[in-house]
Scaffold this motif. Structure first.
Motif, short mmCIF file in Angstrom:
data_model
loop_
_atom_site.label_atom_id
_atom_site.label_comp_id
_atom_site.label_asym_id
_atom_site.label_seq_id
_atom_site.Cartn_x
_atom_site.Cartn_y
_atom_site.Cartn_z
N TYR A 139 -0.43 -31.60 13.43
CA TYR A 139 0.05 -31.00 14.66
C TYR A 139 1.54 -31.27 14.86
N LYS A 140 2.26 -30.23 15.27
CA LYS A 140 3.67 -30.40 15.58
C LYS A 140 3.86 -31.14 16.90
N PHE A 142 -0.41 -21.80 23.74
CA PHE A 142 -1.12 -22.65 22.79
C PHE A 142 -2.63 -22.53 23.00
N LEU A 181 10.96 -28.35 20.76
CA LEU A 181 10.08 -28.60 19.61
C LEU A 181 10.08 -27.46 18.61
N ASP A 182 10.72 -26.32 18.94
CA ASP A 182 10.77 -25.18 18.02
C ASP A 182 9.37 -24.83 17.53
N MET A 183 8.49 -24.50 18.47
CA MET A 183 7.07 -24.29 18.14
C MET A 183 6.60 -22.88 18.46
N ASP A 188 -0.77 -25.26 16.20
CA ASP A 188 0.11 -26.39 15.85
C ASP A 188 0.06 -27.51 16.88
N ALA A 189 -0.83 -27.40 17.86
CA ALA A 189 -0.80 -28.36 18.97
C ALA A 189 -2.18 -28.95 19.22
#
Length: 868
Positions: A648-649, A627, A774-776, A590-591
């Motif tokens: 991407y978040k 990540f 960011l809740d990732m 997600d990054a």
């Protein structure tokens, strides 16, 4: 008479036509004597045995009839062979010598090892004397900045291109004719594809550069505006004559104008004893100095020749504050003379104090610490430095050096240098791509793989990246291969040098293979655990295959002279198990991460526009936070028009004071559309030419805040910003050094990786707090956080897989992994170091389900299945 005239005319017509056919198409001329160009085998090949496997996994080998049996013992299913090296039976006709190829092919048939064959198309290996002599006589060699031809052919040379086309046709023709079992699976396009340490200033290159500028900017007016020049016609346009300095094998390298500065206070070091340890030290303070252009050095001489330099670089922030440099060395090699140098290689000023060389466990300084002592000399290598003796507030004597500013060629030399570097890298990549297409056209039945070399600079050595290879520019301009093969390295086991390149290449959606996997600072002496982890970490970041470098007769890379066969075999087996473990799975990602790399330029304040050490450290933090980011550069953000950053978040950006306006626009659109930027250090203020930006992501008053970090709303998204150079602070003190002989020096932390200072712990905890906003959290994550662990999570259907890599020197115990999501199964399949498989039951936790993993040394794999 008419009949004789007719016969004469017919013969003349045929001979003329044949001559025209030969000159109009090289292919027709080349195959006119096919038997000569592609000879028959001298002996019949053995019947091929069953292949050992289908993976691109094994060693890089230099052809030698000695030692081949060791490749049968290690169990690797493949080998990458540097076989032909432009060896010729007839240099004038360029008839390739296939005698070793015949022996190698027989070996492959007999053992079942599949082959990857290098076709040497790269400029770097045009230095073979007979070949470079051909292009030199034609005035088609690559030219130094001073107008002297080099030993390399110019990539823009028509003769160089003709020779390569011929070579490709002959080699592929021979393989097609004789390898009927297709045991040679892969053609490798080039060997160590990178610029041979310099950029091309010859007339052929200048003509192409002007064409490139016209295509890029359209007209001369725009070039004058961009460079701050006053060109009247296109023929006046010339690149900035930057020169390389430093010795790649001994000390840092960089670029300078003709008035490069190099000044040192120096003194001999008496009474050094071989085999004994010594502590060298000094304090330094700078004003207006370029980053890492200040060094404490010991130069060793033997029989009048410089044999070695021990370098301690000043890479910390020394502006108006003292920095202590200290290093313990051991005198391990014979020498006649040793000299200590306090060196400055840039414009600006340095102050030095308290220099010392102390025997181990002694308080006896072998050198004078007062600049007034006559044993100190003022050494001017170039430029016109000023030496003086200064005093501090306590009247202590200080060593002073001042070098005047560089004289620029154009008003915006940085822009001219940026364009020239980009041109050289782009056009070379496009030419290598043409060779790849040529190979595929000659033999479509086998895959083609690049051999992209010297990518070590991407992590945090941007002078090396400018000097040799920009993986981002190459991959953007060389799409026509089946496999992206890349030379990858570690530095004393630091696998981030390799994984950041894989994270960059992964988004090009081609299989990724290490064509040359090694540890550049220690060679094979890095040992099993570090090199085993290097391979496993690369696989965790998406690598599909690898060839460890094995150089017979060179002790730094000769596995079989230094390792037990059992360790070599186990390393290969672990890599195969890891590749199979992730086969068919996609990373849960997600990054993204931005490398804000721009060409090093002495015209810029500090030399580099953006902080390469902050980038190096920030990438490490992002990996330790769980990540496995897709990596982009400013070049890619600028040139790729079809980017989809919205997937991407979050996008992580280290210190980025300078940025291309197109890249800034892409990032601005991303955050305004709902994305999240996590930024460290200085926010963008200038474009790549040094002009101030009209629009900025963060206003100066916000940037000046003394808060730990700020949360700034921007459209639908937000920016989480800390003005601290988080990456640089996490790295701590670093220096560039090597241990093995045939390796370049790479940046490494001065401390080992088994401890964090309080400041480094605060930095990584700050970044953890930022990411929590960011809740990732991925579906599988470590809890509690472990700064000595890194992991990657992959998914296929209802199954998740994780690979955990240990970065400490010891083993890991008590590591737990949390699983989030719906309808989780109650157990996980776990494999510690690919040896002891077991099933682990979960413990209920508020966040999800917790699995306690068994102890492991290098790697642990986890499989969790979700209910359908």
């Amino acid at each position: 008479m008419r009949f004789l005239f007719f016969i004469f005319f017919f013969i003349f017509f045929c001979s003329t036509s044949f001559s025209q056919e030969k000159s109009s198409g090289e292919k027709e001329r080349n195959v006119s004597d096919l038997e000569d160009r592609i000879p028959r085998l001298s002996t019949e090949l053995p019947k091929p045995v069953k292949r050992k496997g289908d993976l691109r996994l094994g060693f890089v080998a230099h052809w030698s009839p000695r030692g081949l049996e060791r490749y049968e013992e290690n169990g690797a299913p493949s080998m990458l062979m540097n076989l032909l090296s432009w060896g010729m039976r007839d240099r004038e006709k360029q008839l390739v010598d296939f005698s070793n190829a015949e022996k190698w092919l027989a070996y492959l048939y007999r053992t079942g090892i599949q082959g990857a064959l290098i076709i040497d198309t790269s400029v770097h290996h045009t230095s073979i004397p007979w070949r470079s002599e051909i292009t030199r006589k034609l005035g088609e060699n690559l030219v130094f900045q001073n107008g002297q031809p080099s030993e390399f052919s110019s990539p823009y040379s028509p003769m160089y291109r003709k020779m390569i086309r011929q070579y490709i046709e002959d080699v592929t023709g021979w393989v097609k004719k004789h390898d009927t079992a297709h045991i040679v699976r892969t053609y490798v396009n080039g060997a160590e594809v990178f610029w041979p340490g310099i950029l091309d200033y010859g007339n052929l290159a200048r003509i192409e550069f002007r064409k490139w500028l016209q295509k890029e900017y359209g007209n001369l007016k725009k070039i004058n505006e961009r460079w701050g020049a006053d060109f009247k016609k296109w023929a006046d346009v010339n690149p900035v004559p930057f020169y390389r300095f430093g010795r790649l094998d001994l000390a840092p390298t960089g670029f300078f104008y003709e008035n490069w500065m190099d000044a040192s206070w120096s003194t001999p070091i008496p009474n050094l004893l071989q085999g004994k340890k010594y502590k060298i030290m000094a304090d330094v303070k700078t004003r207006g100095i370029h980053d890492d252009r200040v060094q404490l050095e010991i130069a060793w001489e033997l029989k009048g020749e410089l044999r070695k330099i021990e370098v301690l670089e000043c890479v910390g922030d020394t502006r108006e504050k003292w920095l202590h440099l200290e290093k313990t060395i051991q005198v391990s090699e014979p020498f006649d003379k040793a000299v200590l140098l306090l060196t400055q290689e840039s414009s600006g000023e340095t102050l030095w104090k308290n220099p010392g060389v102390f025997p181990e466990n002694e308080n006896r300084n072998l050198i004078p610490d007062n600049p007034e002592d006559k044993r100190w000399k003022r050494s001017r290598w170039n430029g016109n430095p000023i030496f003086d003796i200064s005093e501090d507030e306590n009247k202590n004597k200080l060593f002073f050096i001042k070098c005047p500013p560089h004289k620029q060629i154009y008003k915006y030399d940085s822009a001219a240098w940026y364009d020239f570097v980009t041109f050289c890298m782009e056009t070379y990549a496009q030419q290598m791509n043409d060779w790849a297409k040529n190979i595929k056209a000659c033999d479509p039945s086998r895959e083609v793989m690049h051999y992209l070399g010297f990518t070590l600079g991407m992590l945090g050595q941007w002078d090396d990246a400018t000097l040799t290879q920009r993986a981002d520019i190459f991959l953007s301009n060389a799409p026509d291969v089946d496999v992206n093969g890349i030379q990858l390295c570690a530095a004393n086991g630091d696998f981030h040098y390799a994984t950041i390149v894989l994270d960059l290449a992964r988004k090009y959606n081609k299989p990724m293979v290490a064509t040359d996997l090694q540890d550049f600072t220690h060679g094979v002496y890095a040992g099993f655990n570090k090199l085993n982890r290097l391979g496993l970490a690369c696989i965790a970041h998406g690598m599909d295959g690898m060839y460890y470098y094995d150089w017979l007769g060179t002790k730094d890379y000769d596995w079989y002279e230094n390792w037990e066969m059992e360790d070599t075999r186990r390393m290969i087996e672990n890599s195969e198990k890891a590749i199979r473990f992730l086969e068919g799975f996609e990373p849960q990602n997600d990054a993204a991460y931005i490398i804000p790399i721009l060409p090093y330029c002495e015209a810029d304040p500090g030399g580099r526009k953006n902080d390469m050490l902050d980038s190096m450290g920030f990438y490490k933090i992002v990996c330790k936070l769980g990540f496995c980011p897709d990596v982009y550069t400013l070049y890619e953000l600028t040139t790729h028009k079809d980017l989809n950053l919205q997937k991407y978040k979050a996008i992580f950006i280290p210190d980025c004071f300078y940025i291309n306006p197109e890249a800034l626009e892409a990032l601005t659109d991303y955050v305004q559309s709902g994305g999240n930027l996590v930024m460290s250090g200085r926010a963008p203020r200038y474009d790549e030419t040094g002009r101030e930006l009209k629009e900025r992501l963060i206003s100066p008053d916000i940037e000046a805040s003394d808060q730990d970090y700020l949360r700034i709303g921007k459209g639908k998204g937000k920016i989480l910003f800390t003005a601290k150079p988080a990456g640089r602070e996490f790295l701590g003190p670093v220096r560039r050094y090597r241990v093995a002989g045939n390796t370049p020096p790479l940046f490494q932390r001065e401390r080992d990786n088994d401890s964090l200072t309080s400041g480094e712990s605060e930095t990584i905890n700050l970044m953890r707090d930022i990411v929590k906003n960011l809740d990732m959290k991925p579906t599988l994550y470590l809890e509690p956080f472990n700064p000595y662990m890194e992991y990657a999570v992959y998914k296929k259907g209802n199954q998740y897989r994780a690979m955990l890599i240990n970065t400490s020197s010891g083993s890991q115990r008590g590591v737990s992994i949390i699983c989030t999501g719906r309808a989780l199964s109650k157990e996980a399949e776990v494999l510690a170091d690919f040896e002891s498989a077991q099933t682990v039951l979960y413990e209920s936790q508020r966040e999800g389900k917790k699995f306690l993993l068994p102890p492991f040394t290098d790697c642990c794999t986890v499989i969790v299945r979700f209910k359908e």
